[in-house]
Design an enzyme around this catalytic site. Structure first.
Site, PDB file in Angstrom:
ATOM      1  N   ASP A  14       0.840  -1.197   0.000  1.00 26.89           N
ATOM      2  CA  ASP A  14       0.000   0.000   0.000  1.00 26.89           C
ATOM      3  C   ASP A  14       0.879   1.252   0.000  1.00 26.89           C
ATOM      4  O   ASP A  14       2.041   1.213   0.407  1.00 26.89           O
ATOM      5  CB  ASP A  14      -0.892  -0.030   1.252  1.00 26.89           C
ATOM      6  CG  ASP A  14      -2.098   0.871   1.114  1.00 26.89           C
ATOM      7  OD1 ASP A  14      -2.380   1.364  -0.002  1.00 26.89           O
ATOM      8  OD2 ASP A  14      -2.783   1.108   2.139  1.00 26.89           O
ATOM      9  N   HIS A  31       2.588   3.787  -8.869  1.00 28.50           N
ATOM     10  CA  HIS A  31       2.325   2.388  -9.247  1.00 28.50           C
ATOM     11  C   HIS A  31       3.488   1.830 -10.070  1.00 28.50           C
ATOM     12  O   HIS A  31       3.861   0.672  -9.925  1.00 28.50           O
ATOM     13  CB  HIS A  31       1.020   2.279 -10.045  1.00 28.50           C
ATOM     14  CG  HIS A  31      -0.197   2.644  -9.235  1.00 28.50           C
ATOM     15  ND1 HIS A  31      -0.416   2.145  -7.976  1.00 28.50           N
ATOM     16  CD2 HIS A  31      -1.257   3.466  -9.508  1.00 28.50           C
ATOM     17  CE1 HIS A  31      -1.559   2.639  -7.498  1.00 28.50           C
ATOM     18  NE2 HIS A  31      -2.082   3.439  -8.406  1.00 28.50           N
ATOM     19  N   LEU A 125      11.198 -19.846  -5.018  1.00 30.06           N
ATOM     20  CA  LEU A 125      10.122 -19.126  -4.323  1.00 30.06           C
ATOM     21  C   LEU A 125       8.756 -19.392  -4.960  1.00 30.06           C
ATOM     22  O   LEU A 125       8.613 -19.379  -6.179  1.00 30.06           O
ATOM     23  CB  LEU A 125      10.411 -17.613  -4.388  1.00 30.06           C
ATOM     24  CG  LEU A 125       9.375 -16.715  -3.702  1.00 30.06           C
ATOM     25  CD1 LEU A 125       9.490 -16.808  -2.180  1.00 30.06           C
ATOM     26  CD2 LEU A 125       9.535 -15.249  -4.135  1.00 30.06           C
TER      27      LEU A 125
HETATM   28  C1  IPE Z   1      -5.647  -2.731  -0.636  1.00 34.30           C
HETATM   29  O1  IPE Z   1      -5.212  -1.422  -0.751  1.00 34.30           O
HETATM   30  C2  IPE Z   1      -5.592  -3.398  -1.969  1.00 34.30           C
HETATM   31  C3  IPE Z   1      -4.256  -3.583  -2.518  1.00 34.30           C
HETATM   32  C4  IPE Z   1      -3.128  -3.320  -1.954  1.00 34.30           C
HETATM   33  C5  IPE Z   1      -4.221  -4.124  -3.846  1.00 34.30           C
HETATM   34  P1  IPE Z   1      -6.232  -0.198  -0.863  1.00 34.30           P
HETATM   35  O2  IPE Z   1      -5.403   1.016  -0.814  1.00 34.30           O
HETATM   36  O3  IPE Z   1      -7.121  -0.382  -2.020  1.00 34.30           O
HETATM   37  O4  IPE Z   1      -7.084  -0.400   0.467  1.00 34.30           O
HETATM   38  P2  IPE Z   1      -8.054   0.598   1.233  1.00 34.30           P
HETATM   39  O5  IPE Z   1      -9.091   1.034   0.255  1.00 34.30           O
HETATM   40  O6  IPE Z   1      -7.230   1.756   1.704  1.00 34.30           O
HETATM   41  O7  IPE Z   1      -8.587  -0.200   2.361  1.00 34.30           O
HETATM   42  C1  IPE Z   2      -1.414   0.367  -3.453  1.00 29.29           C
HETATM   43  O1  IPE Z   2      -1.193   1.730  -3.410  1.00 29.29           O
HETATM   44  C2  IPE Z   2      -1.634  -0.167  -4.855  1.00 29.29           C
HETATM   45  C3  IPE Z   2      -3.022  -0.535  -5.159  1.00 29.29           C
HETATM   46  C4  IPE Z   2      -4.014  -0.587  -4.324  1.00 29.29           C
HETATM   47  C5  IPE Z   2      -3.293  -0.903  -6.548  1.00 29.29           C
HETATM   48  P1  IPE Z   2      -2.403   2.768  -3.371  1.00 29.29           P
HETATM   49  O2  IPE Z   2      -2.724   3.165  -4.769  1.00 29.29           O
HETATM   50  O3  IPE Z   2      -3.529   2.235  -2.561  1.00 29.29           O
HETATM   51  O4  IPE Z   2      -1.732   3.989  -2.623  1.00 29.29           O
HETATM   52  P2  IPE Z   2      -2.428   4.973  -1.587  1.00 29.29           P
HETATM   53  O5  IPE Z   2      -2.974   4.126  -0.486  1.00 29.29           O
HETATM   54  O6  IPE Z   2      -3.514   5.694  -2.329  1.00 29.29           O
HETATM   55  O7  IPE Z   2      -1.326   5.868  -1.133  1.00 29.29           O
HETATM   56 MG    MG Z   3      -4.066   2.404  -0.618  1.00 32.03          MG
END
Ligand code: IPE
Ligand code: IPE
Ligand code: MG
Length: 250
Positions: A14, A31, A125
């Site tokens: 995240d 990303h 792995l």
């Molecule tokens: C969870 O992250 C999903 C992934 C890492 C793919 P999100 O950023 O989407 O989760 P929420 O919405 O903050 O809970």
């Molecule tokens: C995690 O990073 C990747 C996905 C959920 C695809 P985020 O895109 O959720 O990043 P934040 O949480 O908005 O910073």
């Molecule tokens: Mg996120």
């Protein structure tokens, strides 16, 4: 490293968006850099003795993001799946995808099928990527398939449904439950990830955003895990006794 090494580590990667924002860049840049970090962490995990690594890359809820972000993530996924074929061979890594694949574009489904088949023989792995994955969706699909298989006679109607049977219908069938779950970027929630499988998993939350989560961060998480006492409902005294019995018999 002192302490036990987790056999299976699950990661909620995240913070890509916040990482990019902190650099004055668009979310998609986060990303891109996050995707680059995947291989680094896979190699680090294997070097540390971790056998299974499962990363949450796209949730069933992530379709609710703005369309251009979703398309950019899908494009990154396309290129990631191509590079992954090469790195999997180089690192002897078996790749499996968890999640509901039919909602993904046909070319992505095809790349996944090719990658899974191509890496099936590799015994380094075990790397699982959760894509269009939601734990409630996974459990619901499993229950529906159990009903279908009972109706069609594949399963014996007189046999009770057991925990083992349910586990064998999940996307993670044959993969041990995670020992350690890491979530980067400060949020302390599961976001619909591996709800069944994490029944007894140790959790580790870290403020670092995913693109900055490198080998030393993984090492810290594993060190921390090594000092946990996993009791599975028993008392601390029982665990000490069992481990001294185990040592005595070695
Ligand atoms: C969870 O992250 C999903 C992934 C890492 C793919 P999100 O950023 O989407 O989760 P929420 O919405 O903050 O809970
Ligand atoms: C995690 O990073 C990747 C996905 C959920 C695809 P985020 O895109 O959720 O990043 P934040 O949480 O908005 O910073
Ligand atoms: Mg996120």
């Amino acid at each position: 490293m002192s302490g036990a090494i987790p056999r299976h580590v699950a990661i909620i990667l995240d913070g890509n968006g916040r990482w990019a924002k902190s650099k004055g860049m668009p979310r998609v840049y986060g990303h891109t850099m996050g995707a680059k970090n995947v291989e680094t962490v896979c190699r680090a995990a294997w070097n540390m003795g971790i056998q299974y690594l499962t990363m949450y890359a796209f949730s069933t809820e992530n379709w609710n993001r703005p369309g251009d972000e979703v398309s950019a993530i899908m494009d990154l996924l396309r290129s990631y799946l191509k590079t992954c074929k090469k790195t999997a061979k180089k690192n002897n890594m078996r790749v499996r995808v968890l999640g509901e694949k039919s909602r993904l574009a046909p070319d992505i489904q095809e790349s996944i099928a090719v990658l899974e088949e191509y890496t099936r023989q590799f015994d380094g792995l075990n790397f699982q990527i959760a894509l269009n994955y939601g734990s409630r969706d996974e459990i619901t699909r499993a229950v529906n398939r159990i009903i279908e298989d009972r109706d069609s006679g594949v399963l014996d109607r007189n046999e009770p449904v057991t925990e083992e049977l349910i586990a064998s219908y999940l996307d993670t069938a044959g993969i041990p439950d995670p020992d350690l779950l890491i979530r980067t970027s400060g949020e302390q929630r599961l976001s619909n990830y591996l709800l069944w499988q994490c029944a007894y998993t140790e959790f580790y939350f870290v403020d670092i955003h995913w693109p900055d989560f490198r080998e030393n961060e993984l090492r810290k998480a594993v060190e921390d895990y090594g000092h946990r006492s996993r009791r599975y409902g028993k008392t601390g005294e029982q665990i000490v006794e069992e481990s001294s019995e185990g040592q005595a018999s070695v």
